[in-house]
Design a protein around this motif. Structure first.
Motif, mmCIF file in Angstrom:
data_model
loop_
_atom_site.group_PDB
_atom_site.id
_atom_site.type_symbol
_atom_site.label_atom_id
_atom_site.label_comp_id
_atom_site.label_asym_id
_atom_site.label_seq_id
_atom_site.Cartn_x
_atom_site.Cartn_y
_atom_site.Cartn_z
ATOM 1 N N LYS A 16 -0.693 -8.191 -1.299
ATOM 2 C CA LYS A 16 -1.470 -7.445 -0.286
ATOM 3 C C LYS A 16 -2.188 -6.239 -0.897
ATOM 4 O O LYS A 16 -3.380 -6.043 -0.703
ATOM 5 N N THR A 17 -1.424 -5.407 -1.599
ATOM 6 C CA THR A 17 -2.010 -4.153 -2.095
ATOM 7 C C THR A 17 -3.062 -4.425 -3.168
ATOM 8 O O THR A 17 -4.110 -3.772 -3.203
ATOM 9 N N THR A 18 -2.790 -5.417 -4.010
ATOM 10 C CA THR A 18 -3.760 -5.763 -5.055
ATOM 11 C C THR A 18 -5.054 -6.260 -4.407
ATOM 12 O O THR A 18 -6.157 -5.885 -4.820
ATOM 13 N N ALA A 40 -1.071 1.769 4.748
ATOM 14 C CA ALA A 40 -0.235 1.748 5.961
ATOM 15 C C ALA A 40 1.125 1.108 5.654
ATOM 16 O O ALA A 40 1.789 0.605 6.560
ATOM 17 N N ASN A 41 1.512 1.118 4.392
ATOM 18 C CA ASN A 41 2.875 0.699 4.031
ATOM 19 C C ASN A 41 3.678 1.986 3.877
ATOM 20 O O ASN A 41 3.871 2.491 2.782
ATOM 21 N N TYR A 42 4.123 2.518 5.039
ATOM 22 C CA TYR A 42 4.679 3.878 5.028
ATOM 23 C C TYR A 42 6.022 3.967 4.307
ATOM 24 O O TYR A 42 6.346 4.983 3.722
ATOM 25 N N PRO A 45 4.887 3.018 0.007
ATOM 26 C CA PRO A 45 3.437 3.055 -0.253
ATOM 27 C C PRO A 45 3.139 2.897 -1.738
ATOM 28 O O PRO A 45 3.842 3.460 -2.575
ATOM 29 N N ASN A 46 2.115 2.124 -2.074
ATOM 30 C CA ASN A 46 1.726 2.088 -3.482
ATOM 31 C C ASN A 46 0.242 1.868 -3.739
ATOM 32 O O ASN A 46 -0.148 1.596 -4.863
ATOM 33 N N VAL A 47 -0.579 2.061 -2.718
ATOM 34 C CA VAL A 47 -2.028 2.012 -2.941
ATOM 35 C C VAL A 47 -2.415 3.024 -4.023
ATOM 36 O O VAL A 47 -3.256 2.755 -4.888
ATOM 37 N N ILE A 114 -7.241 -1.777 5.358
ATOM 38 C CA ILE A 114 -5.891 -1.263 5.621
ATOM 39 C C ILE A 114 -4.860 -2.137 4.918
ATOM 40 O O ILE A 114 -4.751 -3.339 5.199
ATOM 41 N N ASP A 115 -4.129 -1.528 3.980
ATOM 42 C CA ASP A 115 -3.016 -2.234 3.333
ATOM 43 C C ASP A 115 -1.798 -2.056 4.240
ATOM 44 O O ASP A 115 -1.702 -1.055 4.957
ATOM 45 N N SER A 116 -0.869 -3.015 4.224
ATOM 46 C CA SER A 116 0.211 -2.907 5.208
ATOM 47 C C SER A 116 1.574 -3.178 4.609
ATOM 48 O O SER A 116 1.701 -3.567 3.448
HETATM 49 MG MG LIG Z 1 2.045 -3.605 -1.174
#
Ligand SMILES: [Mg+2]
Ligand SMILES: Nc1ncnc2c1ncn2[C@@H]1O[C@H](COP(=O)(O)OP(=O)(O)O)[C@@H](O)[C@H]1O
Length: 268
Positions: A16-18, A40-42, A45-47, A114-116
């Protein structure tokens, strides 16, 4: 009109984040769009680590706990405005306020990506509800497919439809679930098929999303095709291959996606 795109899945490690960070840099650097990327991966988080923002000053956690405004949490990297998360977050954030907080800055952008979170809880829901369009990321194996089904159900229970499936980390089709099976189970179109690509690990090591670290990599090329559909452009394809072998299903699905995206923009 701004399009908020949520990249979701009820499973960690699927990409997802990639994908979210690559899509964001591609839309900016290859399609000239203005893009906000939000973590939004509270809980994990790793964006920031993907986008080379290692020590963010203000974060989405500050925004959702009422300690900062959206504008003050924006960090610009690789041409993308990014709202990262805090690695040392404390409890007490109101995740369901995401949509409301985004509304204050959304109009400044062509796209909000939005990353989740992979959790089946309010975190994922906040990303879904803040998005106008949703893409579920899955890997081609049965356990992940079952999680993708749950993500699709959660979205539909909340009245959100999913625009497409992104299959990531395709390694050995002989032992993997096929596009047909995935479309049959999820009853949704596959809009990108991304191979397992060693270059992705190198790009993460450099904290540069694959789409700018190596745009011509297998990962970069597939993201580029998705960006073309999202921006109403014609994707690069080999006409000779299409003439000889016909169009691939995901290519046709992207054309349908593009029409849906731009038809809804005119009708709203
Ligand atoms: Mg991720
Ligand atoms: N297509 C790919 N090929 C190879 N590695 C990938 C690919 N997509 C993602 N990865 C790697 O998989 C790991 C998990 O990706 P990540 O985007 O953090 O997943 P998620 O956000 O769903 O938890 C990272 O190390 C990333 O570099």
């Amino acid at each position: 009109m701004t399009k908020a795109i949520g990249i979701v899945s009820i499973k960690g490690g699927v990409g997802k984040t990639t994908i979210a960070s690559s899509l964001a840099v591609d839309l900016v650097n290859h399609y000239g769009k203005k893009v906000l990327l939000v973590d939004a991966n509270y809980s994990a988080p790793n964006v920031g680590l993907h986008m080379d923002i290692v020590t963010p000053v203000k974060t989405i956690h500050d925004v959702l706990s009422g300690k900062a405004r959206m504008l003050s949490a924006i960090h610009t990297r690789y041409g993308v405005d990014v709202i990262p998360g805090s690695y040392f977050f404390s409890k007490g954030i109101q995740s369901m306020k995401l949509k409301d907080r985004l509304a204050s800055v959304k109009d400044n952008y062509d796209f909000v990506v939005i990353d989740s979170s992979p959790a089946l809880n309010e975190e994922t829901l906040s990303a879904m509800l803040a998005s106008d369009h949703l893409f579920v990321v899955t890997t081609p194996d049965y356990p992940t497919l079952s999680c993708s089904l749950r993500a699709a159900r959660l979205a539909s229970q909340r009245g959100k439809s999913i625009d497409g499936i992104i299959i990531n980390k395709i390694r050995n089709p002989e032992y993997e679930v096929t596009l047909d099976e995935i479309e049959d189970v999820l009853e949704l179109p596959v809009v990108a098929k991304i191979p397992d690509d060693e270059g992705v690990l190198k790009s993460l090591f450099m904290r540069m999303p694959p789409s700018i670290y190596n745009r011509k990599s297998p990962f970069g090329k597939e993201i580029n095709k998705l960006s073309a559909a999202l921006t109403n452009q014609t994707e690069k394809m080999s006409w000779l291959k299409s003439f000889l072998f016909g169009f691939k299903r995901e290519e046709v699905n992207r054309q349908v996606l593009k029409q849906g995206f731009y038809r809804s923009a005119f009708s709203s």
